[in-house]
Design a protein around this motif. Structure first.
Motif, PDB file in Angstrom:
ATOM      1  N   VAL A 152      77.908  20.088  61.083  1.00  0.00           N
ATOM      2  CA  VAL A 152      77.595  19.357  60.839  1.00  0.00           C
ATOM      3  C   VAL A 152      76.939  18.585  58.813  1.00  0.00           C
ATOM      4  N   THR A 153      77.594  19.852  58.367  1.00  0.00           N
ATOM      5  CA  THR A 153      77.359  19.788  56.193  1.00  0.00           C
ATOM      6  C   THR A 153      78.623  18.406  56.487  1.00  0.00           C
ATOM      7  N   ARG A 154      79.508  18.376  56.601  1.00  0.00           N
ATOM      8  CA  ARG A 154      80.396  18.026  56.573  1.00  0.00           C
ATOM      9  C   ARG A 154      80.428  16.190  57.106  1.00  0.00           C
ATOM     10  N   ARG A 155      79.896  16.174  58.804  1.00  0.00           N
ATOM     11  CA  ARG A 155      79.292  14.975  58.667  1.00  0.00           C
ATOM     12  C   ARG A 155      78.377  14.499  57.789  1.00  0.00           C
ATOM     13  N   ALA A 156      77.626  15.224  57.741  1.00  0.00           N
ATOM     14  CA  ALA A 156      76.652  14.684  56.729  1.00  0.00           C
ATOM     15  C   ALA A 156      77.399  14.396  55.045  1.00  0.00           C
ATOM     16  N   GLN A 157      78.214  14.666  54.675  1.00  0.00           N
ATOM     17  CA  GLN A 157      78.851  14.622  53.021  1.00  0.00           C
ATOM     18  C   GLN A 157      79.271  13.201  53.726  1.00  0.00           C
ATOM     19  N   ILE A 158      80.376  12.989  54.954  1.00  0.00           N
ATOM     20  CA  ILE A 158      80.910  11.226  55.145  1.00  0.00           C
ATOM     21  C   ILE A 158      79.695  10.794  55.537  1.00  0.00           C
ATOM     22  N   GLN A 159      79.073  11.135  55.948  1.00  0.00           N
ATOM     23  CA  GLN A 159      77.789   9.617  56.207  1.00  0.00           C
ATOM     24  C   GLN A 159      77.355   9.336  54.810  1.00  0.00           C
ATOM     25  N   LYS A 160      77.025  10.314  53.880  1.00  0.00           N
ATOM     26  CA  LYS A 160      76.828   9.636  52.644  1.00  0.00           C
ATOM     27  C   LYS A 160      77.765   9.029  51.958  1.00  0.00           C
ATOM     28  N   ALA A 161      78.907   9.676  52.425  1.00  0.00           N
ATOM     29  CA  ALA A 161      79.906   8.673  51.156  1.00  0.00           C
ATOM     30  C   ALA A 161      80.728   7.251  51.690  1.00  0.00           C
ATOM     31  N   GLN A 162      79.451   6.932  53.341  1.00  0.00           N
ATOM     32  CA  GLN A 162      79.722   5.807  53.524  1.00  0.00           C
ATOM     33  C   GLN A 162      78.588   4.935  53.297  1.00  0.00           C
ATOM     34  N   TYR A 163      77.585   5.589  53.458  1.00  0.00           N
ATOM     35  CA  TYR A 163      77.030   4.757  52.681  1.00  0.00           C
ATOM     36  C   TYR A 163      76.467   4.394  50.692  1.00  0.00           C
ATOM     37  N   ILE A 164      77.679   5.834  49.927  1.00  0.00           N
ATOM     38  CA  ILE A 164      77.882   4.781  49.022  1.00  0.00           C
ATOM     39  C   ILE A 164      78.653   3.995  49.080  1.00  0.00           C
ATOM     40  N   GLN A 165      79.649   4.188  49.268  1.00  0.00           N
ATOM     41  CA  GLN A 165      80.574   3.321  49.627  1.00  0.00           C
ATOM     42  C   GLN A 165      80.167   1.326  49.997  1.00  0.00           C
ATOM     43  N   GLY A 166      78.895   2.043  51.197  1.00  0.00           N
ATOM     44  CA  GLY A 166      78.628   0.615  51.109  1.00  0.00           C
ATOM     45  C   GLY A 166      77.930  -0.335  50.474  1.00  0.00           C
ATOM     46  N   LEU A 167      77.202   1.070  49.653  1.00  0.00           N
ATOM     47  CA  LEU A 167      76.271  -0.122  48.269  1.00  0.00           C
ATOM     48  C   LEU A 167      77.331  -0.703  47.827  1.00  0.00           C
ATOM     49  N   ARG A 168      78.371   0.126  47.175  1.00  0.00           N
ATOM     50  CA  ARG A 168      79.586  -0.529  46.129  1.00  0.00           C
ATOM     51  C   ARG A 168      80.230  -1.617  46.739  1.00  0.00           C
ATOM     52  N   ASP A 169      80.308  -1.776  48.339  1.00  0.00           N
ATOM     53  CA  ASP A 169      81.130  -2.810  48.730  1.00  0.00           C
ATOM     54  C   ASP A 169      79.897  -3.969  48.430  1.00  0.00           C
ATOM     55  N   SER A 170      79.208  -3.879  48.348  1.00  0.00           N
ATOM     56  CA  SER A 170      77.608  -4.356  48.324  1.00  0.00           C
ATOM     57  C   SER A 170      77.548  -5.406  47.286  1.00  0.00           C
ATOM     58  N   ILE A 171      77.906  -4.427  45.788  1.00  0.00           N
ATOM     59  CA  ILE A 171      77.820  -5.358  44.764  1.00  0.00           C
ATOM     60  C   ILE A 171      78.886  -6.026  44.326  1.00  0.00           C
TER      61      ILE A 171
END
Length: 64
Positions: A43-62
């Protein structure tokens, strides 16, 4: 133990604000809340992956 030196003539509210900011950076409250219940490593690993995907999405949108 946090030590906040108060400068001469400094407002107590400003010193309290510095203390709170320094306390938040230590992460004591977050660590305490995390220890109150056990979370599986998957569960911890899944949360970290989701957070990384979210941050990457923000960076891609910028970039676009």
């Amino acid at each position: 133990m946090l030590i906040i030196p108060i400068k001469d003539g400094e407002n107590i509210d400003r010193a309290l604000k510095r203390y709170k900011r320094k306390f938040d950076k230590t992460g004591v409250v977050r660590q305490l809340r995390a220890r109150q219940q056990f979370t599986k490593p998957s569960v911890t690993r899944r949360a970290q992956i989701q957070k990384a995907q979210y941050i990457q999405g923000l960076r891609d949108s910028i970039e676009n």
